[in-house]
Write an enzyme that holds these catalytic residues in place. Structure first.
Site, mmCIF file in Angstrom:
data_model
loop_
_atom_site.group_PDB
_atom_site.id
_atom_site.type_symbol
_atom_site.label_atom_id
_atom_site.label_comp_id
_atom_site.label_asym_id
_atom_site.label_seq_id
_atom_site.Cartn_x
_atom_site.Cartn_y
_atom_site.Cartn_z
ATOM 1 N N LYS A 163 0.723 -1.112 -0.018
ATOM 2 C CA LYS A 163 -0.150 0.096 0.070
ATOM 3 C C LYS A 163 0.740 1.277 0.161
ATOM 4 C CE LYS A 163 -3.602 -2.621 2.021
ATOM 5 N NZ LYS A 163 -4.350 -3.186 3.510
ATOM 6 N N GLN A 208 -5.128 -1.645 9.642
ATOM 7 C CA GLN A 208 -4.695 -3.012 8.837
ATOM 8 C C GLN A 208 -5.150 -4.062 9.884
ATOM 9 O OE1 GLN A 208 -3.201 -3.557 5.857
ATOM 10 N NE2 GLN A 208 -3.882 -5.599 6.274
ATOM 11 N N ASP A 255 -11.058 2.844 4.218
ATOM 12 C CA ASP A 255 -11.584 1.410 4.031
ATOM 13 C C ASP A 255 -13.079 1.314 3.629
ATOM 14 O OD1 ASP A 255 -9.958 -0.925 3.148
ATOM 15 O OD2 ASP A 255 -9.549 -1.308 5.223
#
Ligand code: NAP
Length: 302
Positions: A53, A97, A120
């Site tokens: 990422k 994460q 997200d």
């Protein structure tokens, strides 16, 4: 023999579009977009994902703030770290994460992320917006799957879609997105009695069960479109050298299903690169909104 849906190249095209958007509007915004990725503990797979990422952010010109916290961090310190990022004006998107170390309740911490920095798309408010069809950051993997289907001119309206998996991360938002595109959607999960009775009827089959090689050609309708979300690193021990190598595979037996499907995503190179791209899309979209810029990439978000 079906076609292989190429996620890698399409992800590159999206990145190029984001590079152009950032170049065109960076001066007006006064700063580049910023994404903060919080990793707690040392889960090795998470380490690889976070690194990928970060590299993707660098490629398109997003400032990447990598925050790696010790697994012994207290709940209060993790909460304060998220709040600090919520208040940091150089940060447009925050990603926590997953998985978190066992002692943490992931939903509690996902809910602390400000909904307008939710890179997200997992905040309850943004999941609510998804259900209502209001614009907002979207769960990256399902959004990436839809973008892939559209880019490959796969008709969704009126089709029967089956989604295997009902996680908040993938299965449920995927089903909502396909239903919003006017597919008739069935969700399967570990209690589904006869999985094959459902999958054999699917014009579009999205597999997100997290079970290596779960789906073979027998379970697939002829000419179906098969999207493999699963990703697994399977160890292979060489009996002679005693060395361990790894094979990457998905939830679908690719070679077998390719003979029956009209189109299928490979692993790697299918859904994975699209997930990263959609994280960048969410971040740039949030940056546009925070900086009062025109919203030019709406078409990429379902
Ligand atoms: P998850 O939270 O473990 O959810 C798996 C879902 O599959 C659950 O709903 C489970 O049912 C269902 N399931 C498990 N075994 C099944 C079976 N035999 N038949 C039918 N349903 C079954 O996993 P996830 O986070 O959604 O991720 C799924 C997979 O996608 C994993 O391999 C993950 O690594 C991968 N993934 C890939 C990407 C990418 O970018 N490529 C992104 C995210 C995830 P229950 O609800 O009944 O337990």
């Amino acid at each position: 023999m079906g076609i292989t849906i190429d996620g890698k190249n399409f992800a590159k095209e999206i990145e190029q579009r984001l590079i152009n958007e950032i170049n065109d509007f960076r001066q007006e915004a006064g700063r580049p977009p910023g994404l903060a990725v919080i990793r707690v503990g040392d889960d090795p797979a998470s380490g690889v994902y976070v690194k990928n990422k970060g590299k993707a952010c660098e490629r398109v010109g997003i400032n990447n703030f990598n925050i790696h916290l010790d697994s012994n961090i207290s709940e209060n310190d993790l909460k304060n770290q998220i709040i600090k990022l919520n208040n940091d004006e150089s940060v447009d998107g925050i990603l926590l994460q997953l998985p978190l170390p066992f002692k943490f309740d992931k939903n509690h911490f996902l809910n602390i992320i400000s909904p307008d920095k939710d890179a997200d798309g997992l905040h309850p408010l943004n999941l609510g917006k998804l259900i209502k069809g209001d614009f907002g950051p979207r769960s990256c993997t399902p959004a990436g799957v839809l973008a892939l289907l559209k880019n490959n001119h796969i008709k969704i309206a009126g089709k029967k879609a089956v989604v295997i998996g009902r996680s908040i991360l993938v299965g449920r938002p995927m089903a909502i997105i396909l239903e919003s595109e006017n597919a008739t959607v069935t969700i399967c999960h570990s209690h589904t009695r006869k999985l094959e009775d459902e999958t054999k009827n699917a014009d579009i089959l999205v597999v997100a069960a997290g079970k290596p090689d779960l789906i073979d050609a027998e379970l697939v309708k002829k000419n179906a479109v098969v999207i493999d979300v699963g990703i697994h690193r399977i160890p292979i021990l060489n009996e002679v050298t005693k060395e361990t190598t790894y094979r990457l595979c998905g939830d679908v037996k690719f070679d077998d299903v390719l003979t029956k499907a009209s189109a299928i995503t490979p692993v790697p190179g299918g859904v994975g690169p699209m997930t990263v791209s959609m994280l960048l899309v969410n971040t740039v979209s949030l940056w546009q909104s925070h900086c009062g810029l025109p919203s030019t990439i709406r078409d990429l978000l379902p």
